[in-house]
Scaffold this motif. Structure first.
Motif, PDB file in Angstrom:
ATOM      1  N   ASP A 156      58.985  28.922  42.254  1.00 33.78           N
ATOM      2  CA  ASP A 156      59.729  27.744  41.767  1.00 33.78           C
ATOM      3  C   ASP A 156      59.408  27.476  40.304  1.00 33.78           C
ATOM      4  O   ASP A 156      60.298  27.212  39.488  1.00 33.78           O
ATOM      5  N   LEU A 157      58.115  27.554  39.962  1.00 32.25           N
ATOM      6  CA  LEU A 157      57.703  27.294  38.582  1.00 32.25           C
ATOM      7  C   LEU A 157      58.294  28.337  37.639  1.00 32.25           C
ATOM      8  O   LEU A 157      58.692  28.024  36.508  1.00 32.25           O
ATOM      9  N   GLN A 158      58.382  29.582  38.099  1.00 31.25           N
ATOM     10  CA  GLN A 158      58.957  30.625  37.258  1.00 31.25           C
ATOM     11  C   GLN A 158      60.439  30.344  36.979  1.00 31.25           C
ATOM     12  O   GLN A 158      60.913  30.510  35.850  1.00 31.25           O
ATOM     13  N   GLU A 201      42.907  40.217  40.743  1.00 31.96           N
ATOM     14  CA  GLU A 201      43.916  40.871  41.581  1.00 31.96           C
ATOM     15  C   GLU A 201      44.367  39.939  42.699  1.00 31.96           C
ATOM     16  O   GLU A 201      45.556  39.875  43.032  1.00 31.96           O
ATOM     17  N   GLU A 202      43.417  39.227  43.280  1.00 28.15           N
ATOM     18  CA  GLU A 202      43.763  38.276  44.349  1.00 28.15           C
ATOM     19  C   GLU A 202      44.646  37.158  43.808  1.00 28.15           C
ATOM     20  O   GLU A 202      45.592  36.705  44.470  1.00 28.15           O
ATOM     21  N   GLY A 208      52.535  35.687  44.176  1.00 28.63           N
ATOM     22  CA  GLY A 208      53.598  35.995  45.124  1.00 28.63           C
ATOM     23  C   GLY A 208      54.939  36.333  44.516  1.00 28.63           C
ATOM     24  O   GLY A 208      55.972  36.226  45.182  1.00 28.63           O
ATOM     25  N   ILE A 209      54.965  36.733  43.246  1.00 31.29           N
ATOM     26  CA  ILE A 209      56.223  37.120  42.615  1.00 31.29           C
ATOM     27  C   ILE A 209      56.176  38.623  42.378  1.00 31.29           C
ATOM     28  O   ILE A 209      55.300  39.097  41.651  1.00 31.29           O
ATOM     29  N   ASN A 211      56.180  42.272  41.062  1.00 33.13           N
ATOM     30  CA  ASN A 211      56.135  42.890  39.729  1.00 33.13           C
ATOM     31  C   ASN A 211      55.798  41.894  38.627  1.00 33.13           C
ATOM     32  O   ASN A 211      56.139  42.113  37.463  1.00 33.13           O
ATOM     33  N   LYS A 212      55.187  40.772  38.987  1.00 35.34           N
ATOM     34  CA  LYS A 212      54.786  39.783  37.978  1.00 35.34           C
ATOM     35  C   LYS A 212      53.289  39.551  38.077  1.00 35.34           C
ATOM     36  O   LYS A 212      52.666  39.815  39.112  1.00 35.34           O
ATOM     37  N   ASP A 213      52.715  39.071  36.990  1.00 37.44           N
ATOM     38  CA  ASP A 213      51.309  38.707  37.013  1.00 37.44           C
ATOM     39  C   ASP A 213      51.130  37.328  36.411  1.00 37.44           C
ATOM     40  O   ASP A 213      52.088  36.686  35.977  1.00 37.44           O
ATOM     41  N   GLN A 214      49.904  36.870  36.354  1.00 44.56           N
ATOM     42  CA  GLN A 214      49.644  35.510  35.878  1.00 44.56           C
ATOM     43  C   GLN A 214      49.996  35.335  34.404  1.00 44.56           C
ATOM     44  O   GLN A 214      50.280  34.223  33.955  1.00 44.56           O
TER      45      GLN A 214
END
Length: 833
Positions: A156-158, A201-202, A208-209, A211-214
């Motif tokens: 949602d934030l993305q 990694e966790e 939960g997106i 192919n995306k990371d933080q």
């Protein structure tokens, strides 16, 4: 096909009764609208036709349904929350607010936008500044109340960030604040996961997106900072981010993951560089460039080359532009966009000789097809090459050897489009047409972009028939909304014609409505202007209903001004401008108090005090206290009634004043009431306000004295009150203005018993006994007009002709009019409270 609003429906709309669309979402200029006024709740109402005889009713047209505005899903929730927030009322249930918020942004994500130049994009459409403001207010509430941001997933934030970073059509005042809120929430949750011991990694998995990371959220944040005028903050943020990047091993070896992170950081640094350039921060731009090169080992690649060269080229800095353009690249080739910036720079600054050497070097360097397109545009823009010359250059281009011997560089649709654009840029539509024909000759089919360019330059050339031909072809092949910018331009050109083709205009707008396209504000303004001028009120209603609800407040102001200008046009009949005002009131409740006061004055000047006072009443009944009239506006309305009397309107305004607990009575208000009641033929009540003034702490002003003398002139036995006031002024040794002196003479003359005293006072005035003024046209005119009998008027006229011949001659030039009280001279007596 558009149906036509019926006369009955129109009356209902203007009256604000059943069948009228509620207040549109635009009430947000004051951000104070009740939920029941939301445009999203506009009903679909079938409206009856007015009664008319028909042949057994068989030719009766079907009833029309009001067109509901195309309001994005969930927008009603944002509006409703803000309305209740302004009123300090309890907000709706949290679950409904969260649902509406998500629904709005999910809808905007699906609604694709149009890039600069009209190309269809795969990028979500942007939200305007008003929508961003509403989102900020609601999100801030949701984050601060119980549950916080837990109602929003990282996905949602993305989505919110993806929409918020898109530059809007107008101002972006609230976009950065929205991004800050969302990024702050994402950062808080990631930091919390680190605090409880989760590994990187966790954390990435928890987001939960796919192919995306933080770092995705940080990338959005940097994008927003650089787009919305905060690039200096982006420098600081990136510097802190850089410190956290992985370091090489003791042997100086990076892993593939390390390289990916570093490349991502470099891409963000390029955004920051471009942001500093767009904000014109030269010193900061150069400092960052040197830092990136020295500390981070960033190389001078094509993207950096384009940013720095274009920065100086756009500012016509000749030496700096040449320096940064000529600086060798570390790898890669110069971008075509950089070449085009340099071409236009050289033409603006008379650097054709330098440019020619650059282009010769380009041709000899085996350029790519895209760079060849730039070379061809240069040939048209700078060298004045025609079609035959370009054909020769095509042969050179095709003869160029490539790495693949079986592949040649061939002109294509983009090549033809670039040539047509270049011809249009030098205002040569004939040459543009020749290049279009060249494409046909080379069996290069025209693309949608070709048609867009053709429509654009034909409009610039004033070729409306040619533009119509291209438009018709375009509508058969257009797939998305890539034609929207130029079709808006086409509509504005149709509206600007000396005889606007209404059928054609309505046809084009109907096509856009069918495709659910929102018109640009300038286009809506032009349409409203034409429809109003040609008395097409129902088309105005449709246009406003369908488009203005999606505009920001700044965009709505563009359309609103067209309607205000129409109302203020004295060449247009009062009936028509009143209908326009009713639409303005209905669709633009955010119209400022200052604008409404000017409209009120307009109707006073049209000698329609009843309409002017209705406008005042609409201000008084506005839902937002900030839009309601203050004491100065009450005074202005009463002064208008004083100029153009209307007893019924006066009673209405006075009753409003009595009920208005926010307005405190003062001398100016009493003056206004005294003036208005005297003008409306009620001098007795007018003198009652004089007593209120004398009993007040503030006391009378010189305006009070001028008005009360006029009221004494009109009132039975008014000279008695006038004498009392005069004696008090003399006793207090006040400086008496001429308008007050003239008014006193009028009050005495109106009694019919003080002509000799009046003549004596005029004589003293003539001798200038410390008054500072002499007899004027108003002195004689006021006195003559106030004398009640014809015998008295004639006697005074004979005396004035002898004693003051020159002044009397000037008075006679003003002309006389016959009234039930005898002849009166046309002197202007305008009182101010």
């Amino acid at each position: 096909m558009r149906s036509q609003l019926t006369r009955n429906a129109h009356r209902r709309l203007l009256a604000g009764g059943p069948g009228a669309p509620p207040c549109p979402a635009s009430v947000l200029s004051t951000y104070n609208v009740r939920a029941r006024c939301l445009a999203a709740s506009t009903p679909s109402v079938t409206l009856a036709k007015p009664h008319r005889r028909t042949f057994f009713g068989v030719f009766k047209k079907p009833a029309r349904e009001l067109k509901a505005p195309d309001v994005p899903p969930g927008y009603e929730t944002l509006l409703q929350f803000r309305a209740l927030e302004v009123e300090d009322a309890r907000p709706p249930e949290r679950e409904g607010l969260v649902t509406g918020f998500k629904e709005f942004f999910n809808h905007m994500r699906k609604h694709r936008g149009t890039a600069k130049g009209g190309r269809r994009t795969n990028i979500p459409a942007s939200i305007n500044s008003t929508q961003a403001f509403l989102a900020v207010r609601l999100l801030r509430h949701l984050l601060a109340t119980e549950g916080g941001g837990d109602s929003f997933t990282f996905a949602d934030l993305q989505i919110i960030l993806e929409i918020a970073v898109r530059p809007p059509r107008g101002k972006a005042d609230n976009h950065l604040e929205l991004v800050r809120l969302v990024y702050g929430e994402a950062e808080r949750r990631i930091d919390h996961m680190r605090e409880i011991g989760l590994g990187e990694e966790e954390i990435t998995q928890s987001i939960g997106i796919p192919n995306k990371d933080q770092d995705m959220f940080f990338s959005y944040f940097i994008t927003a900072l650089t787009r919305f005028g905060a690039s200096q903050e982006a420098v600081d943020r990136m510097s802190n981010y850089q410190k956290k990047l992985p370091k090489p091993s003791a042997q100086g070896v990076y892993t593939d993951d390390h390289f990916k992170v570093i490349l991502k950081a470099n891409r963000m640094w390029m955004l920051v560089l471009r942001g500093l350039a767009n904000e014109g921060l030269e010193e900061e731009l150069l400092q960052l460039f040197n830092k990136l090169v020295k500390q981070n080992g960033v190389k001078y690649l094509p993207a950096m080359h384009e940013t720095l060269t274009t920065f100086y080229a756009e500012r016509n800095r000749v030496e700096e532009t040449k320096k940064w353009f000529s600086k060798p690249l570390y790898a890669g080739t110069i971008n075509p966009e950089t070449y085009m910036a340099v071409v236009r720079f050289a033409l603006r600054n008379n650097e054709q000789e330098w440019l020619e050497s650059v282009m010769e070097g380009v041709v000899n360097s085996k350029p790519t097809k895209e760079v060849w397109d730039v070379v061809l545009q240069w040939a048209v823009l700078a060298k004045g090459k025609g079609v035959e010359d370009i054909k020769g250059m095509f042969k050179i281009m095709q003869s160029q050897k490539t790495e693949d011997p079986n592949r040649k560089i061939e002109p294509d649709g983009d090549t033809i489009n670039s040539l047509i654009s270049a011809a249009a840029e030098i205002n040569n539509p004939y040459l543009a047409e020749r290049f279009a024909m060249l494409g046909t000759e080379l069996q290069i089919p025209p693309t949608i972009q070709t048609m867009l360019i053709q429509l654009d330059y034909r409009l610039d050339a004033g070729d409306m028939s040619g533009a119509a031909e291209v438009y018709n072809k375009l509508q058969k092949v257009v797939q998305g909304d890539e034609d929207v910018p130029v079709v808006n331009k086409y509509l504005r050109a149709l509206c600007a014609a000396s005889q606007p083709p209404l059928e054609r205009i309505i046809s084009v707008t109907a096509d856009l409505e069918h495709r659910h396209i929102t018109l640009e504000p300038e286009t809506t303004r032009s349409l409203c202007d034409v429809f109003l001028r040609f008395d097409q009120q129902f088309e105005v209603i449709d246009t406003l209903s369908l488009h203005t609800v999606s505009y920001s407040l700044e965009e709505r102001a563009v359309v609103r001004q067209a309607m205000i200008d129409y109302i203020n046009d004295r060449k247009i009949s009062t009936a028509r401008v009143w209908d326009c005002y009713q639409l303005l009131k209905q669709f633009f409740p955010e119209t400022s108090t200052e604008e409404r006061v000017r409209l009120m004055d307009t109707f006073f000047d049209r000698k329609r005090p009843d309409m002017a006072c209705y406008i005042f009443g609409h201000m008084r009944g506005h839902g937002n206290p900030a839009q309601r009239p203050n004491s100065d506006i009450y005074v202005k309305c009463l002064e208008g009634i004083g100029r153009y009397p209307d007893a019924e309107s006066l009673r209405m305004v006075h009753n409003m004043l009595k009920m208005d607990t926010t307005v405190e009575m003062n001398t100016k208000l009493y003056n206004g009431l005294m003036l208005a009641y005297a003008a409306c033929g009620d001098p007795i009540d007018a003198l009652g306000f004089w007593r209120d003034i004398t009993n007040s702490r503030e006391g009378p002003s010189y305006s009070s004295l001028a008005i009360v003398m006029w009221a004494c002139e009109l009132a039975p036995k008014g000279e008695e009150t006038a004498r009392e006031i005069w004696k008090k002024m003399v006793r207090m040794d006040l400086e008496i203005p001429k308008v007050v002196f003239d008014g006193y003479l009028g009050a005495l003359a109106a009694s019919g018993r003080a002509q000799e005293e009046v003549k004596k006072l005029i004589g003293e005035m003539e001798r200038g006994l410390g008054l500072g003024y002499g007899v004027g046209v108003e002195t004689l005119g006021v006195t003559f007009n106030a004398i009640p009998t014809m015998e008295g008027k004639n006697a005074f006229a004979e005396w004035a002709k002898v004693e003051h011949p020159e002044v009397w001659a000037e008075l006679e030039k003003t002309g006389r009019r016959e009234t039930i009280d005898g002849p009166k001279y046309n002197i202007q007596r305008r009182f101010e409270a």
